[in-house]
Scaffold this motif. Structure first.
Motif, PDB file in Angstrom:
ATOM      1  N   GLY A  72       0.732  -1.304   0.101  1.00 11.65           N
ATOM      2  CA  GLY A  72      -0.025   0.065   0.114  1.00 11.65           C
ATOM      3  C   GLY A  72       0.774   1.344  -0.065  1.00 11.65           C
ATOM      4  O   GLY A  72       0.611   2.184  -0.631  1.00 11.65           O
ATOM      5  N   GLY A  73       1.924   1.259   0.646  1.00 16.33           N
ATOM      6  CA  GLY A  73       2.666   2.451   0.843  1.00 16.33           C
ATOM      7  C   GLY A  73       3.230   2.922  -0.667  1.00 16.33           C
ATOM      8  O   GLY A  73       2.952   4.359  -0.866  1.00 16.33           O
ATOM      9  N   VAL A  74       3.733   2.068  -1.365  1.00 16.32           N
ATOM     10  CA  VAL A  74       4.179   2.462  -2.793  1.00 16.32           C
ATOM     11  C   VAL A  74       3.150   2.645  -3.774  1.00 16.32           C
ATOM     12  O   VAL A  74       2.858   3.452  -4.439  1.00 16.32           O
ATOM     13  N   ALA A  75       2.205   1.580  -3.819  1.00 19.35           N
ATOM     14  CA  ALA A  75       1.057   1.197  -4.930  1.00 19.35           C
ATOM     15  C   ALA A  75       0.139   2.682  -4.776  1.00 19.35           C
ATOM     16  O   ALA A  75      -0.219   3.109  -5.645  1.00 19.35           O
ATOM     17  N   ALA A  76      -0.307   2.832  -3.538  1.00 19.74           N
ATOM     18  CA  ALA A  76      -1.317   3.841  -3.359  1.00 19.74           C
ATOM     19  C   ALA A  76      -0.503   5.451  -3.800  1.00 19.74           C
ATOM     20  O   ALA A  76      -1.094   6.478  -4.130  1.00 19.74           O
ATOM     21  N   GLY A  77       0.640   5.359  -3.313  1.00 20.87           N
ATOM     22  CA  GLY A  77       1.354   6.687  -3.502  1.00 20.87           C
ATOM     23  C   GLY A  77       1.544   6.907  -4.973  1.00 20.87           C
ATOM     24  O   GLY A  77       1.411   7.888  -5.693  1.00 20.87           O
ATOM     25  N   ALA A  78       1.772   5.697  -5.780  1.00 19.16           N
ATOM     26  CA  ALA A  78       1.893   5.959  -7.161  1.00 19.16           C
ATOM     27  C   ALA A  78       0.494   6.140  -8.133  1.00 19.16           C
ATOM     28  O   ALA A  78       0.534   6.800  -9.057  1.00 19.16           O
ATOM     29  N   LEU A  79      -0.615   5.741  -7.165  1.00 20.39           N
ATOM     30  CA  LEU A  79      -1.773   6.172  -7.892  1.00 20.39           C
ATOM     31  C   LEU A  79      -2.661   7.331  -7.443  1.00 20.39           C
ATOM     32  O   LEU A  79      -3.360   7.877  -8.197  1.00 20.39           O
ATOM     33  N   SER A  80      -2.581   7.487  -6.116  1.00 22.73           N
ATOM     34  CA  SER A  80      -3.314   8.747  -5.542  1.00 22.73           C
ATOM     35  C   SER A  80      -2.717   9.935  -5.353  1.00 22.73           C
ATOM     36  O   SER A  80      -1.491  10.089  -4.859  1.00 22.73           O
ATOM     37  N   PRO A  81      -3.176  10.850  -5.687  1.00 26.68           N
ATOM     38  CA  PRO A  81      -2.829  12.128  -5.684  1.00 26.68           C
ATOM     39  C   PRO A  81      -2.798  12.780  -4.193  1.00 26.68           C
ATOM     40  O   PRO A  81      -2.163  13.843  -3.820  1.00 26.68           O
ATOM     41  N   ASP A  82      -3.431  12.013  -3.439  1.00 30.10           N
ATOM     42  CA  ASP A  82      -3.359  12.387  -1.754  1.00 30.10           C
ATOM     43  C   ASP A  82      -2.602  11.631  -1.003  1.00 30.10           C
ATOM     44  O   ASP A  82      -2.522  11.693   0.122  1.00 30.10           O
ATOM     45  N   ALA A  83      -1.936  10.892  -1.574  1.00 30.66           N
ATOM     46  CA  ALA A  83      -0.946   9.804  -0.752  1.00 30.66           C
ATOM     47  C   ALA A  83       0.550  10.258  -1.049  1.00 30.66           C
ATOM     48  O   ALA A  83       1.128  11.060  -2.165  1.00 30.66           O
ATOM     49  N   TYR A  84       1.265   9.974  -0.083  1.00 32.16           N
ATOM     50  CA  TYR A  84       2.796  10.597  -0.243  1.00 32.16           C
ATOM     51  C   TYR A  84       3.403   9.765  -1.233  1.00 32.16           C
ATOM     52  O   TYR A  84       3.340   8.502  -1.470  1.00 32.16           O
ATOM     53  N   PHE A  85       4.436  10.483  -1.855  1.00 30.31           N
ATOM     54  CA  PHE A  85       5.066   9.976  -3.295  1.00 30.31           C
ATOM     55  C   PHE A  85       5.918  10.990  -3.648  1.00 30.31           C
ATOM     56  O   PHE A  85       5.408  11.725  -4.575  1.00 30.31           O
ATOM     57  N   PRO A  86       7.157  11.166  -3.071  1.00 27.79           N
ATOM     58  CA  PRO A  86       7.984  12.167  -3.981  1.00 27.79           C
ATOM     59  C   PRO A  86       8.541  11.709  -4.984  1.00 27.79           C
ATOM     60  O   PRO A  86       9.518  12.765  -5.618  1.00 27.79           O
ATOM     61  N   PHE A  87       8.405  10.709  -5.702  1.00 28.41           N
ATOM     62  CA  PHE A  87       9.011  10.451  -7.041  1.00 28.41           C
ATOM     63  C   PHE A  87       8.001  10.689  -8.026  1.00 28.41           C
ATOM     64  O   PHE A  87       7.492   9.787  -8.679  1.00 28.41           O
ATOM     65  N   CYS A  88       7.878  12.103  -8.485  1.00 26.94           N
ATOM     66  CA  CYS A  88       6.847  12.150  -9.649  1.00 26.94           C
ATOM     67  C   CYS A  88       7.039  11.646 -10.774  1.00 26.94           C
ATOM     68  O   CYS A  88       6.150  11.342 -11.425  1.00 26.94           O
ATOM     69  N   ALA A  89       8.257  11.280 -11.380  1.00 26.70           N
ATOM     70  CA  ALA A  89       8.472  10.732 -12.550  1.00 26.70           C
ATOM     71  C   ALA A  89       7.961   9.095 -12.434  1.00 26.70           C
ATOM     72  O   ALA A  89       7.786   8.480 -13.594  1.00 26.70           O
ATOM     73  N   LEU A  90       7.832   8.551 -11.274  1.00 27.06           N
ATOM     74  CA  LEU A  90       7.383   7.002 -11.390  1.00 27.06           C
ATOM     75  C   LEU A  90       5.980   7.028 -10.901  1.00 27.06           C
ATOM     76  O   LEU A  90       5.519   5.983 -10.940  1.00 27.06           O
ATOM     77  N   LYS A  91       5.207   8.124 -10.808  1.00 31.39           N
ATOM     78  CA  LYS A  91       3.783   8.036 -10.643  1.00 31.39           C
ATOM     79  C   LYS A  91       3.095   7.356 -11.712  1.00 31.39           C
ATOM     80  O   LYS A  91       3.422   7.650 -13.068  1.00 31.39           O
ATOM     81  N   GLY A  92       2.056   6.812 -11.318  1.00 30.63           N
ATOM     82  CA  GLY A  92       1.106   5.919 -12.463  1.00 30.63           C
ATOM     83  C   GLY A  92       1.020   4.506 -12.335  1.00 30.63           C
ATOM     84  O   GLY A  92       1.922   3.871 -11.507  1.00 30.63           O
ATOM     85  N   PRO A  93       0.356   3.859 -13.168  1.00 33.88           N
ATOM     86  CA  PRO A  93       0.123   2.441 -12.945  1.00 33.88           C
ATOM     87  C   PRO A  93       1.266   1.686 -13.246  1.00 33.88           C
ATOM     88  O   PRO A  93       1.415   0.385 -13.102  1.00 33.88           O
ATOM     89  N   ALA A  94       2.450   2.356 -14.083  1.00 31.76           N
ATOM     90  CA  ALA A  94       3.529   1.345 -14.372  1.00 31.76           C
ATOM     91  C   ALA A  94       4.471   0.780 -13.247  1.00 31.76           C
ATOM     92  O   ALA A  94       4.845  -0.196 -13.294  1.00 31.76           O
TER      93      ALA A  94
END
Length: 297
Positions: free
Chosen positions: A230-252
């Motif tokens: 959940g920590g990474v998957a939610a971060g990659a998909l949700s705009p409201d979740a913590y994820f400072p790696f913007c280049a990696l955001k998304g379903p990939a």
């Protein structure tokens, strides 16, 4: 580890952020199957590999069940550690960890512990005004029980504790550490920590035995899988979740996490059935030994 998602620097991942992401990825996506690939080229081949990775999934998703199986299935306390990390050995197989196996299991646990410590350190060192992202404390902390039980069994196997005391104190050990770290997280993240602590409890307690294949077990297994990904998957998909790696955001990035999480959950159920038979066999051997019947294992 937490940057304010509304700030311009929300994509400014620090080296510690990257370290947390890499160790998390290795633990969730690679360690449970990649470390066992050499088994494909030995006697037993695919079957040996299948048993190894399914047991690895059980240890990650239901570590208390793996611990109960390891300790309850044999009277040889020196075999507990290998059975915890690698499952039940074929008849006649060596029941002691080799140097390579010790290194591999130690590395696996070290990845979880280092990732957890780095995550908690960054949570603690980041100003409260910059904390955001409901998934921030899910990155590593809930996965700790797998390492905690391994450390405890390593210590207990060197004592004269009975299997019952070993398992009981091991459960208390896991709960005590969880309570301590959970309290620390709650002081940093407040209400966000409630869900994280719930995920830790889902992984740490032996729900497989408490609610044998009942709805509660399946619910906790889903929670366990979510806690690990959940920590990474939610971060990659949700705009409201913590994820400072913007280049990696998304379903990939999210898709492999979700897929691997589902696979580990299914494989852990397969290993759970095998663990039930092992525990039953261990109880039968102890009954026979109490009657003066000499048995192996």
């Amino acid at each position: 580890m937490i940057s304010d998602l509304n700030h311009a620097d929300s994509c400014g991942a620090t080296p510690l952020d990257w370290a947390a992401l890499v160790t998390n990825a290795v633990t969730v996506l690679l360690s449970w199957w990649a470390f066992e690939v050499p088994k494909l080229f030995r006697n037993g081949g695919i079957r040996q590999y299948w048993n190894a990775i399914s047991w690895g999934c059980l240890r990650l998703c239901m570590p208390s069940v793996a611990a109960i199986t390891a300790v309850s299935s044999t009277s040889d306390r020196k075999a507990w550690l290998k059975r915890y990390y690698y499952g039940l050995s074929p008849d006649g197989a060596e029941e002691r960890l080799t140097k390579i196996q010790s290194l591999k299991s130690g590395l696996t646990d070290a990845l979880v512990i280092v990732s957890t410590v780095s995550s908690l350190y960054t949570l603690h060192s980041t100003p409260e005004s910059q904390l955001s992202g409901w998934n921030s404390s899910l990155w590593s902390f809930p996965s700790c029980p797998a390492a905690i039980y391994g450390i405890w069994i390593s210590l207990a196997s060197r004592t004269k504790l009975t299997p019952g005391w070993t398992l009981g104190l091991g459960l208390l050990w896991a709960c005590a550490i969880g309570a301590g770290v959970g309290y620390a997280v709650s002081q940093i993240k407040g209400s966000y920590a409630i869900g994280t602590i719930g995920c830790y409890v889902a992984i740490a307690l032996p729900w497989g035995y408490i609610s044998f294949l009942g709805p509660l077990m399946l619910v906790t297994l889903v929670i366990t899988v979510f806690a690990r990904i959940g920590g990474v998957a939610a971060g990659a998909l949700s705009p409201d979740a913590y994820f400072p790696f913007c280049a990696l955001k998304g379903p990939a990035l999210a898709a492999p996490y979700i897929a691997m999480g589902g696979i580990t959950g299914v494989l852990s159920l397969f290993a759970f059935f095998r663990s039930l038979m092992a525990v039953a066999g261990g109880k039968e051997r102890r009954v026979q030994q109490s009657r003066g019947v000499v048995v192996d294992g």
